[in-house]
Scaffold this motif. Structure first.
Motif, PDB file in Angstrom:
ATOM      1  N   PHE A  74      -6.999 -14.752  -0.102  1.00  0.00           N
ATOM      2  CA  PHE A  74      -5.680 -14.180   0.543  1.00  0.00           C
ATOM      3  C   PHE A  74      -4.659 -14.892   0.605  1.00  0.00           C
ATOM      4  O   PHE A  74      -4.666 -16.080   1.283  1.00  0.00           O
ATOM      5  CB  PHE A  74      -6.333 -13.579   1.953  1.00  0.00           C
ATOM      6  N   ILE A  75      -3.474 -14.201  -0.114  1.00  0.00           N
ATOM      7  CA  ILE A  75      -2.240 -15.194   0.123  1.00  0.00           C
ATOM      8  C   ILE A  75      -0.992 -14.100   0.835  1.00  0.00           C
ATOM      9  O   ILE A  75      -0.746 -13.117   0.316  1.00  0.00           O
ATOM     10  CB  ILE A  75      -1.635 -15.293  -1.097  1.00  0.00           C
ATOM     11  N   LEU A  76      -1.166 -14.310   2.194  1.00  0.00           N
ATOM     12  CA  LEU A  76      -0.715 -13.345   2.909  1.00  0.00           C
ATOM     13  C   LEU A  76       0.401 -14.065   4.065  1.00  0.00           C
ATOM     14  O   LEU A  76       0.464 -15.408   4.124  1.00  0.00           O
ATOM     15  CB  LEU A  76      -1.580 -12.579   3.670  1.00  0.00           C
ATOM     16  N   VAL A 115      -7.431 -11.583  -6.045  1.00  0.00           N
ATOM     17  CA  VAL A 115      -6.511 -12.396  -5.190  1.00  0.00           C
ATOM     18  C   VAL A 115      -5.735 -11.367  -4.472  1.00  0.00           C
ATOM     19  O   VAL A 115      -5.413 -10.373  -4.953  1.00  0.00           O
ATOM     20  CB  VAL A 115      -5.648 -13.357  -5.951  1.00  0.00           C
ATOM     21  N   TYR A 116      -5.615 -11.398  -3.161  1.00  0.00           N
ATOM     22  CA  TYR A 116      -4.926 -10.354  -2.259  1.00  0.00           C
ATOM     23  C   TYR A 116      -3.667 -11.005  -1.858  1.00  0.00           C
ATOM     24  O   TYR A 116      -3.384 -12.274  -1.464  1.00  0.00           O
ATOM     25  CB  TYR A 116      -5.619 -10.069  -1.089  1.00  0.00           C
ATOM     26  N   VAL A 117      -2.424 -10.324  -2.338  1.00  0.00           N
ATOM     27  CA  VAL A 117      -1.116 -10.949  -1.917  1.00  0.00           C
ATOM     28  C   VAL A 117      -0.249  -9.896  -1.309  1.00  0.00           C
ATOM     29  O   VAL A 117      -0.311  -8.466  -1.536  1.00  0.00           O
ATOM     30  CB  VAL A 117      -0.449 -11.296  -3.133  1.00  0.00           C
ATOM     31  N   THR A 118       0.417 -10.209  -0.180  1.00  0.00           N
ATOM     32  CA  THR A 118       1.435  -9.335   0.585  1.00  0.00           C
ATOM     33  C   THR A 118       2.882  -9.494   0.089  1.00  0.00           C
ATOM     34  O   THR A 118       3.396 -10.427   0.784  1.00  0.00           O
ATOM     35  CB  THR A 118       1.342  -9.520   2.087  1.00  0.00           C
ATOM     36  N   PRO A 119       3.515  -8.972  -0.855  1.00  0.00           N
ATOM     37  CA  PRO A 119       4.799  -9.388  -1.548  1.00  0.00           C
ATOM     38  C   PRO A 119       5.823  -8.550  -0.636  1.00  0.00           C
ATOM     39  O   PRO A 119       5.514  -7.545  -0.013  1.00  0.00           O
ATOM     40  CB  PRO A 119       4.813  -8.913  -2.870  1.00  0.00           C
ATOM     41  N   ASN A 120       7.072  -9.043  -1.012  1.00  0.00           N
ATOM     42  CA  ASN A 120       8.037  -8.393  -0.601  1.00  0.00           C
ATOM     43  C   ASN A 120       8.553  -7.233  -1.586  1.00  0.00           C
ATOM     44  O   ASN A 120       8.418  -7.803  -2.849  1.00  0.00           O
ATOM     45  CB  ASN A 120       9.341  -9.104  -0.303  1.00  0.00           C
ATOM     46  N   ALA A 121       9.306  -6.393  -1.361  1.00  0.00           N
ATOM     47  CA  ALA A 121       9.544  -5.334  -2.270  1.00  0.00           C
ATOM     48  C   ALA A 121      10.855  -5.408  -2.951  1.00  0.00           C
ATOM     49  O   ALA A 121      10.790  -5.067  -4.157  1.00  0.00           O
ATOM     50  CB  ALA A 121       9.454  -4.070  -1.647  1.00  0.00           C
ATOM     51  N   CYS A 122      11.845  -6.356  -2.445  1.00  0.00           N
ATOM     52  CA  CYS A 122      13.219  -6.357  -3.180  1.00  0.00           C
ATOM     53  C   CYS A 122      13.912  -7.640  -2.813  1.00  0.00           C
ATOM     54  O   CYS A 122      13.352  -8.158  -1.828  1.00  0.00           O
ATOM     55  CB  CYS A 122      13.865  -5.260  -3.018  1.00  0.00           C
ATOM     56  N   GLY A 123      15.051  -8.001  -3.403  1.00  0.00           N
ATOM     57  CA  GLY A 123      15.832  -9.160  -2.959  1.00  0.00           C
ATOM     58  C   GLY A 123      15.055 -10.338  -3.470  1.00  0.00           C
ATOM     59  O   GLY A 123      14.303 -10.531  -4.136  1.00  0.00           O
TER      60      GLY A 123
END
Length: 371
Positions: free
Chosen positions: A8-10, A82-90
């Motif tokens: 988990f990469i969160l 692998v679980y990642v919580t990314p940002n959508a933009c910028g």
């Protein structure tokens, strides 16, 4: 039977925000940790809410260290997922793009879980469009609500998307009650003081109601920001002649925050924040049997059942917001009925236990044939 390994990469708190809180729920979940061999890396580089989105030498250095740490863990663990919580933009997306692409190059099966939105606002830019096409290739995506699919529809097939609404812990120790018995109706705003969270819209609605002769109190609970600090907030209140009915209490946590939820009649959250997805604060209000007034931003329409747990109003429309508040103030029986249905809807859909089992089921589906 050997458990599947998930890395988990969160985001984990601090700072405290929706994605970080859900990250903590997953990190602490007995349901998830017992079902899989779980390992965790904190993706957060911001030291506080004001630091989010900023770029500096400290952050760059930390990010390079983070990439090395991820690479070492992948090589050591050889995770099945692998679980990642990314940002959508910028700028934050560009950082997360590097993380996800590195994972792909290392042969990892990746699922991304979005707690924000904004892909659609950048997809017409040449560079962002190229990066999104590369980023979403061979990815599975978890979204918080069906309505949020439109944000990534250009790049992700519907069959590659899982819907998993957030859930929160059941903090209320006693039986929830929809009836408050307040002699003077109490409204509650609970969020950081930002114009895009609807602070000024709500003040304008309160001014309309006061001018119509309604007697009520509106509590504002939340942290000051660079945009609206306590001094500016007080000035905005005084400018509208609302000092006798508006009370600012600052930031509150835990039992102090729960005290407000137990005592309020109507929860008002007229947000038009562009990255709003699935505000946990609405779930908190529902748990306490508080009718909610909010907008159609993000996945909010999948939280509030129109006319049953509250009402959706047009963004930045103080007149319509005032009308809905007026309707609830004038109809105590409707207020209680909506509060009772809110409690039921929360327990049917939005508890932490339901969320944990939903996300566990998604992981099990993704891991089929991966052991």
């Amino acid at each position: 039977m050997t458990k599947s390994t998930i890395l988990f990469i969160l985001h984990l708190p601090p700072p405290v925000h929706g994605a970080a809180m859900v990250g903590k729920y997953i990190h602490d979940s007995h349901v998830i940790n017992e079902a899989f061999d779980c390992h965790y890396i904190n993706l957060t580089t911001a030291k506080d809410l004001a630091d989010i989105g900023k770029i500096g030498f400290r952050k760059i250095k930390h990010f390079i260290s983070l990439l090395r740490h991820i690479r070492r863990e992948v090589r050591s663990l050889r995770p099945q997922l692998v679980y990642v919580t990314p940002n959508a933009c910028g700028g934050a997306f560009y950082k997360d793009f590097v993380v996800v692409q590195m994972l792909k190059w290392m042969g990892c099966r990746v699922v991304v879980h979005y707690h924000n939105k904004g892909v659609a606002t950048r997809q017409d830019r040449w560079l962002d469009d190229k990066l999104y096409r590369c980023f979403f290739k061979n990815l599975k995506v978890i979204l918080l609500a069906e309505t949020l699919y439109a944000d990534v529809q250009k790049y992700v097939k519907r069959e590659d998307v899982y819907i998993c609404p957030n859930g929160i812990p059941e903090t209320l120790q006693t039986e929830p009650k929809a009836k408050r018995n307040n002699k003077i109706p109490r409204l509650l705003f609970l969020s950081n003081l930002l114009e895009s969270k609807g602070v000024i819209v709500l003040l304008n609605a309160c001014q309309i109601l006061k001018n119509q002769g309604y007697n009520f109190v509106c509590d504002f609970v939340g942290g000051e920001t660079s945009e609206i600090d306590a001094q500016r907030f007080i000035c905005e209140v005084e400018k509208r002649g609302l000092s006798d009915i508006i009370i600012y209490h600052g930031r509150k946590y835990g039992e102090e925050k729960e005290t407000f939820l137990k005592c309020t009649d109507i929860f008002v959250f007229p947000t038009y924040y562009k990255n709003e997805c699935f505000p946990l604060v609405l779930l908190e209000a529902m748990q306490y049997g508080v009718p909610c007034l909010s907008t159609c931003e993000g996945g909010i329409i999948d939280i509030i059942a129109e006319g049953k747990t509250g009402f959706i109003v047009e963004k930045q429309n103080a007149e319509e917001l005032a009308e809905r508040i007026e309707l609830l103030i004038k109809n105590p029986q409707l207020l209680e009925h909506i509060g009772m249905y809110s409690i039921k809807r929360f327990h049917d859909r939005f508890t932490l236990t339901i969320f944990e089992n939903r996300i566990k089921g998604i992981f099990e589906e993704l891991l089929k044939g991966q052991r």
